[in-house]
Motif scaffolding. Structure first.
Motif, short mmCIF file in Angstrom:
data_model
loop_
_atom_site.label_atom_id
_atom_site.label_comp_id
_atom_site.label_asym_id
_atom_site.label_seq_id
_atom_site.Cartn_x
_atom_site.Cartn_y
_atom_site.Cartn_z
N LYS A 16 3.23 19.02 38.81
CA LYS A 16 3.60 17.78 38.12
C LYS A 16 2.96 17.73 36.74
N LYS A 17 1.71 18.14 36.64
CA LYS A 17 1.03 18.18 35.34
C LYS A 17 1.77 19.11 34.38
N PHE A 18 2.21 20.25 34.90
CA PHE A 18 2.96 21.20 34.07
C PHE A 18 4.27 20.57 33.56
N LEU A 19 5.04 19.97 34.48
CA LEU A 19 6.33 19.40 34.09
C LEU A 19 6.15 18.21 33.15
N ASP A 20 5.20 17.32 33.46
CA ASP A 20 4.93 16.19 32.59
C ASP A 20 4.51 16.67 31.20
N GLY A 21 3.75 17.75 31.15
CA GLY A 21 3.34 18.31 29.87
C GLY A 21 4.52 18.82 29.06
N LYS A 22 5.49 19.42 29.74
CA LYS A 22 6.69 19.88 29.05
C LYS A 22 7.53 18.71 28.54
N PHE A 23 7.64 17.65 29.36
CA PHE A 23 8.32 16.44 28.89
C PHE A 23 7.67 15.91 27.61
N ARG A 24 6.35 15.80 27.64
CA ARG A 24 5.62 15.23 26.51
C ARG A 24 5.75 16.11 25.26
N ALA A 25 5.58 17.42 25.46
CA ALA A 25 5.63 18.34 24.32
C ALA A 25 6.98 18.34 23.62
N ASN A 26 8.03 18.08 24.42
CA ASN A 26 9.39 18.10 23.87
C ASN A 26 9.93 16.70 23.56
N GLY A 27 9.05 15.70 23.67
CA GLY A 27 9.46 14.33 23.36
C GLY A 27 10.49 13.77 24.30
N LEU A 28 10.43 14.17 25.57
CA LEU A 28 11.44 13.78 26.55
C LEU A 28 10.88 12.81 27.58
#
Length: 304
Positions: A292-304
């Protein structure tokens, strides 16, 4: 913003405890597996009252059900076994709205009798495709008749595995009762994994309008282990769809443990589906916080 979700089946507990544990990990949606220690939702045992109870427990924990697992081999070559499997899938579809979501998911299956994920030569024949098309069309109509949508999930070793086969199925079953579960890792084989961005773009260029729900796992070459791979997720009664981790040249680990270009995947997904649930899979309960931390990090990094 996109939502990170999780399969309920990775939590081998009773209904109330499962919902409590998932909410405790800060999820806000789930893909519902009909598999709890204290509620019998097997074939012939689903009732409106049971479905409503399940729905309400997850709602009480602020975990709306976004989709429902119905995974089975819908073209099993033994007719009696196929009828049994498709019959249960239809039972789930008929009750989908009572569980809280119109979306019920299954892969298209294989003519292999030993495993639901191993290739069989008939899978890639016109005869095999046509037989599968009839089952998919029937499921789409059943879904439509009950206010639901059957979501087809592709997998390379099944009848519908490639991007081209997926496009063909949707062209031949152009029906409001049919949608697509987007999982890009399921399109990769040894011959195309090195063309990852090209395949990802092809998927979204041709299939974006069919997508309803998305999955988050990963993909990588399997190295020396070419066997069918399954993981121990701490539940001896777990569905094989939750323990499966790949077969042959390709392994399908949890998100963040492979080579999928997650930035491109999520960017393309967000173009037309900015609020879509993205459901984490292929892991055990103890790995859920990391994933979840990985996926949330990808959301945040891509502004999603």
């Amino acid at each position: 913003m996109m939502q990170a979700g999780i399969f309920t089946g990775y939590f081998p507990y009773g209904l109330e405890e499962t919902a409590k544990k998932i909410r405790g990990l800060d999820f806000n949606t789930v893909q519902l597996d009909l598999h709890f220690k204290d509620v019998d939702l097997s074939a012939g045992q689903i009732t409106k009252d049971k479905a409503k109870k399940v729905r309400d427990v997850f709602r009480d924990h602020h975990l709306p059900v976004c989709c429902i697992s119905g995974y089975t081999n819908i073209i099993h070559p033994d007719k009696a076994e196929r009828d049994k499997r498709v019959g249960y899938l239809k039972e789930i579809i008929r009750n989908a709205r009572h569980f809280g979501s119109p979306y019920v998911i299954s892969e298209t299956g294989t003519y292999n009798t030993e495993s639901d994920w191993v290739h069989h030569p008939k899978n890639k024949t016109e005869e095999g495709f046509e037989e599968c098309r009839k089952v998919v069309a029937d499921l789409a109509q059943t879904a439509y008749d009950h206010g639901a949508v059957f979501l087809l999930e592709t997998y390379v070793n099944n009848v519908v595995g490639s991007v081209e086969e997926t496009v063909k199925m949707f062209a031949q079953v152009d029906h409001p009762g049919l949608g697509l579960l987007m999982d890009p890792t399921n399109y990769f084989e040894t011959h195309n994994i090195d063309k990852m961005d090209q395949i990802l773009n092809q998927v979204f260029d041709t299939l974006t309008d069919k997508i309803r729900i998305a999955h988050a796992k990963d993909v990588k070459r399997s190295g020396g282990d070419k066997s069918e791979k399954h993981a121990d997720i701490g539940d001896e009664d777990a569905l094989e769809s939750h323990t499966f981790r790949g077969v042959g040249e390709i392994e399908l680990p949890a998100p963040g443990l492979g080579s999928l270009n997650y930035d491109l995947y999520l960017q393309r997904l967000a173009e037309k589906h900015p609020n879509i649930p993205v459901i984490i899979e292929h892991l055990s309960e103890d790995d859920v916080p990391r994933a979840k931390k990985f996926l949330d990090g990808k959301f945040r990094a891509n502004g999603l």
